[in-house]
Design a protein around this motif. Structure first.
Motif, PDB file in Angstrom:
ATOM      1  N   LYS A  86       0.831  -1.222   0.000  1.00 17.09           N
ATOM      2  CA  LYS A  86       0.000   0.000   0.000  1.00 17.09           C
ATOM      3  C   LYS A  86       0.859   1.262   0.000  1.00 17.09           C
ATOM      4  O   LYS A  86       0.672   2.157  -0.828  1.00 17.09           O
ATOM      5  CB  LYS A  86      -0.908   0.038   1.252  1.00 17.09           C
ATOM      6  CG  LYS A  86      -1.945  -1.055   1.300  1.00 17.09           C
ATOM      7  CD  LYS A  86      -2.744  -0.996   2.582  1.00 17.09           C
ATOM      8  CE  LYS A  86      -1.944  -1.333   3.828  1.00 17.09           C
ATOM      9  NZ  LYS A  86      -1.344  -2.682   3.833  1.00 17.09           N
ATOM     10  N   THR A  87       1.797   1.330   0.955  1.00 19.42           N
ATOM     11  CA  THR A  87       2.590   2.551   1.105  1.00 19.42           C
ATOM     12  C   THR A  87       3.492   2.762  -0.109  1.00 19.42           C
ATOM     13  O   THR A  87       3.632   3.882  -0.598  1.00 19.42           O
ATOM     14  CB  THR A  87       3.417   2.471   2.409  1.00 19.42           C
ATOM     15  OG1 THR A  87       2.518   2.147   3.474  1.00 19.42           O
ATOM     16  CG2 THR A  87       4.096   3.781   2.712  1.00 19.42           C
ATOM     17  N   THR A  88       4.075   1.694  -0.601  1.00 20.89           N
ATOM     18  CA  THR A  88       4.922   1.789  -1.799  1.00 20.89           C
ATOM     19  C   THR A  88       4.086   2.287  -2.986  1.00 20.89           C
ATOM     20  O   THR A  88       4.526   3.151  -3.749  1.00 20.89           O
ATOM     21  CB  THR A  88       5.487   0.389  -2.150  1.00 20.89           C
ATOM     22  OG1 THR A  88       5.995  -0.198  -0.961  1.00 20.89           O
ATOM     23  CG2 THR A  88       6.569   0.458  -3.184  1.00 20.89           C
ATOM     24  N   ALA A 106      -2.734   7.939   7.501  1.00 17.50           N
ATOM     25  CA  ALA A 106      -3.767   7.369   8.369  1.00 17.50           C
ATOM     26  C   ALA A 106      -3.411   5.948   8.816  1.00 17.50           C
ATOM     27  O   ALA A 106      -4.242   5.256   9.389  1.00 17.50           O
ATOM     28  CB  ALA A 106      -5.122   7.396   7.670  1.00 17.50           C
ATOM     29  N   ASP A 107      -2.183   5.520   8.560  1.00 19.54           N
ATOM     30  CA  ASP A 107      -1.688   4.304   9.207  1.00 19.54           C
ATOM     31  C   ASP A 107      -0.991   4.755  10.484  1.00 19.54           C
ATOM     32  O   ASP A 107       0.178   5.138  10.476  1.00 19.54           O
ATOM     33  CB  ASP A 107      -0.705   3.552   8.307  1.00 19.54           C
ATOM     34  CG  ASP A 107      -0.137   2.306   9.005  1.00 19.54           C
ATOM     35  OD1 ASP A 107      -0.471   2.101  10.195  1.00 19.54           O
ATOM     36  OD2 ASP A 107       0.625   1.558   8.387  1.00 19.54           O
ATOM     37  N   THR A 108      -1.749   4.733  11.560  1.00 17.72           N
ATOM     38  CA  THR A 108      -1.205   5.214  12.837  1.00 17.72           C
ATOM     39  C   THR A 108      -0.932   4.039  13.772  1.00 17.72           C
ATOM     40  O   THR A 108      -0.723   4.198  14.954  1.00 17.72           O
ATOM     41  CB  THR A 108      -2.206   6.172  13.509  1.00 17.72           C
ATOM     42  OG1 THR A 108      -3.430   5.462  13.705  1.00 17.72           O
ATOM     43  CG2 THR A 108      -2.464   7.395  12.659  1.00 17.72           C
ATOM     44  N   GLU A 134       6.823   6.901  10.173  1.00 18.08           N
ATOM     45  CA  GLU A 134       8.195   7.240   9.819  1.00 18.08           C
ATOM     46  C   GLU A 134       8.461   6.945   8.329  1.00 18.08           C
ATOM     47  O   GLU A 134       9.080   7.741   7.624  1.00 18.08           O
ATOM     48  CB  GLU A 134       9.162   6.435  10.725  1.00 18.08           C
ATOM     49  CG  GLU A 134      10.622   6.813  10.618  1.00 18.08           C
ATOM     50  CD  GLU A 134      10.903   8.311  10.782  1.00 18.08           C
ATOM     51  OE1 GLU A 134      10.154   8.993  11.510  1.00 18.08           O
ATOM     52  OE2 GLU A 134      11.871   8.790  10.155  1.00 18.08           O
ATOM     53  N   GLN A 135       7.983   5.803   7.879  1.00 16.93           N
ATOM     54  CA  GLN A 135       8.155   5.396   6.470  1.00 16.93           C
ATOM     55  C   GLN A 135       7.569   6.471   5.535  1.00 16.93           C
ATOM     56  O   GLN A 135       8.211   6.868   4.556  1.00 16.93           O
ATOM     57  CB  GLN A 135       7.451   4.048   6.238  1.00 16.93           C
ATOM     58  CG  GLN A 135       7.698   3.432   4.875  1.00 16.93           C
ATOM     59  CD  GLN A 135       6.823   2.182   4.623  1.00 16.93           C
ATOM     60  OE1 GLN A 135       5.938   1.853   5.432  1.00 16.93           O
ATOM     61  NE2 GLN A 135       7.057   1.514   3.521  1.00 16.93           N
ATOM     62  N   LEU A 136       6.391   6.978   5.897  1.00 13.79           N
ATOM     63  CA  LEU A 136       5.764   8.004   5.048  1.00 13.79           C
ATOM     64  C   LEU A 136       6.478   9.342   5.171  1.00 13.79           C
ATOM     65  O   LEU A 136       6.562  10.101   4.200  1.00 13.79           O
ATOM     66  CB  LEU A 136       4.292   8.173   5.424  1.00 13.79           C
ATOM     67  CG  LEU A 136       3.300   7.331   4.642  1.00 13.79           C
ATOM     68  CD1 LEU A 136       1.881   7.735   4.970  1.00 13.79           C
ATOM     69  CD2 LEU A 136       3.515   7.448   3.129  1.00 13.79           C
ATOM     70  N   ILE A 153      -4.332   8.793   0.667  1.00 11.27           N
ATOM     71  CA  ILE A 153      -4.395   8.445   2.087  1.00 11.27           C
ATOM     72  C   ILE A 153      -3.999   6.982   2.309  1.00 11.27           C
ATOM     73  O   ILE A 153      -4.625   6.056   1.759  1.00 11.27           O
ATOM     74  CB  ILE A 153      -5.804   8.725   2.655  1.00 11.27           C
ATOM     75  CG1 ILE A 153      -6.124  10.226   2.477  1.00 11.27           C
ATOM     76  CG2 ILE A 153      -5.892   8.324   4.131  1.00 11.27           C
ATOM     77  CD1 ILE A 153      -7.509  10.631   2.896  1.00 11.27           C
ATOM     78  N   ASP A 154      -2.969   6.818   3.119  1.00 12.94           N
ATOM     79  CA  ASP A 154      -2.462   5.477   3.445  1.00 12.94           C
ATOM     80  C   ASP A 154      -3.214   4.945   4.673  1.00 12.94           C
ATOM     81  O   ASP A 154      -3.567   5.724   5.556  1.00 12.94           O
ATOM     82  CB  ASP A 154      -0.966   5.598   3.783  1.00 12.94           C
ATOM     83  CG  ASP A 154      -0.261   4.252   3.787  1.00 12.94           C
ATOM     84  OD1 ASP A 154      -0.769   3.315   3.146  1.00 12.94           O
ATOM     85  OD2 ASP A 154       0.806   4.149   4.432  1.00 12.94           O
ATOM     86  N   THR A 155      -3.456   3.671   4.718  1.00 15.78           N
ATOM     87  CA  THR A 155      -4.083   3.086   5.919  1.00 15.78           C
ATOM     88  C   THR A 155      -3.223   1.912   6.404  1.00 15.78           C
ATOM     89  O   THR A 155      -2.396   1.388   5.654  1.00 15.78           O
ATOM     90  CB  THR A 155      -5.510   2.557   5.627  1.00 15.78           C
ATOM     91  OG1 THR A 155      -5.437   1.550   4.619  1.00 15.78           O
ATOM     92  CG2 THR A 155      -6.442   3.668   5.194  1.00 15.78           C
TER      93      THR A 155
HETATM   94 MG   LIG Z   1       2.174   0.654   4.783  1.00 18.45          MG
END
Ligand SMILES: [Mg+2]
Ligand SMILES: Nc1nc2c(ncn2[C@@H]2O[C@H](COP(=O)(O)OP(=O)(O)OP(=O)(O)O)[C@@H](O)[C@H]2O)c(=O)[nH]1
Length: 320
Positions: free
Chosen positions: A125-127, A148-150, A157-159, A200-202
């Protein structure tokens, strides 16, 4: 170039990709190579060879429903025009496979255009988000990212690292924050400051964990409160190497949110690749992107023709 127009449905053809042939090499040399070899020297299908082809398609992850459709179509075509050589048979198979992967998606109008990424843990997802953000920024679009991946500190940190690397602003509230609140703020900021798109990342979540799926449903609804009609696109990211489990994931995520399309990642790591057919058949969702590697250009806007061609064509690439 032209990803934005394609994403917004203003351009029918996916931008051409140079990496699809290499990215699908493993599948082409694996199960699809066997399917290709099956047609070698063949001039038709009898009962035994039908069963053989059925077994090959199933073992490539195509799934029972799509496999049955393919066999029926092939038989129908052979009844109408019985005698044909190997190349014609392969060509007929391609013509049957392509429409199975075609599903229409007309992106709704919306500004800022909000894209939500969902899926189980570690699927990409994040990639995917970072690659989309990079490409859209490169086309001159004003892009915002919402973290929104908390769930894990490392995720925020990755984002943050991506945001700095790409020079794209990030809305984040740290680990443990309410993901709905992050999503809401991201969309509000985008409206106020005139962004073209918000990605928006989850958090990755197991599709069998009901509370986590309910939380995702809440994030989805909260975005709609921040901007009516949003999110305009909900991309369900699926790892192509997970096989038939992908279907169960899709079912659960489609219940929690209104998914609009699929991103099929890690196709470079599977010798099968047929899960694309099974997923489209089961969900009715269009595949929007495929992931075929670790580089930025390895996220490819999906074209059914290019995909089928890359699976079935004669292999001329050498293994890197
Ligand atoms: Mg991710
Ligand atoms: N080979 C290959 N690796 C990929 C692809 N897409 C993503 N990855 C890798 O998969 C790993 C996980 O990617 P992430 O983007 O962090 O996955 P995620 O879904 O955000 O993970 P969580 O947030 O932990 O749920 C990373 O090492 C990526 O580089 C792809 O298409 N091919």
């Amino acid at each position: 170039m032209g990803l934005w127009e394609w994403l917004r449905g203003k351009k029918a053809e996916a931008p051409p990709s140079i990496s699809i042939d290499r990215g699908l090499q493993k599948s082409r040399q694996g199960f699809w190579g066997r399917i290709r070899a099956f047609f070698s020297g063949r001039r038709g299908l009898d009962e035994a060879s039908r069963e053989e082809l059925e077994a090959l398609l199933l073992s490539a992850d195509v799934g029972p429903e799509a496999t049955e459709k393919i066999l029926l179509e092939l038989e129908k075509s052979l009844k109408a025009y019985p005698l044909c050589d190997e190349e014609t048979l392969l060509d007929r198979l391609s013509r049957i496979l392509v429409p199975l992967l075609c599903r229409n998606f007309t992106p709704p109008e919306g500004h800022p255009y909000v894209i939500l990424l969902v899926g189980v843990n570690g699927v990409g997802k994040t990639t995917t988000l970072a690659r989309l953000a990079y490409r859209l920024k490169g086309e001159g679009k004003k892009v915002l990212i919402g973290a929104a991946d908390t769930f894990r500190a490392a995720a925020v940190e990755q984002l943050r690292i991506w945001s700095e690397k790409l020079g794209i602003p990030l809305v984040e509230k740290g680990m443990g924050a309410d993901p709905g609140a992050v999503a809401y703020e991201s969309v509000q900021k985008a409206i106020k400051e005139g962004y073209d798109t918000v990605l928006i990342d989850t958090a990755g979540r197991l599709h069998t964990r009901t509370p986590l799926m309910q939380e995702l449903g809440k994030v989805y609804r909260v975005i709609g409160k921040a901007l009516s009609g949003a999110p305009h696109e909900v991309l369900l990211v699926v790892d192509a190497t997970t096989g038939q489990n992908a279907l169960r994931q899709a079912e659960a995520f489609m219940q929690a949110t209104h998914c609009t399309g699929l991103v099929l990642t890690k196709l470079d790591g599977t010798a099968k690749g047929g899960i694309a057919f099974a997923l489209v058949e089961k969900t009715g969702l269009p595949i929007r992107f495929i992931g075929v590697g670790e580089q930025a250009e390895d996220l490819i806007p999906f074209s059914a023709e290019d995909f089928v061609h890359a699976l079935l064509r004669e292999d001329s690439l050498t293994t890197p």
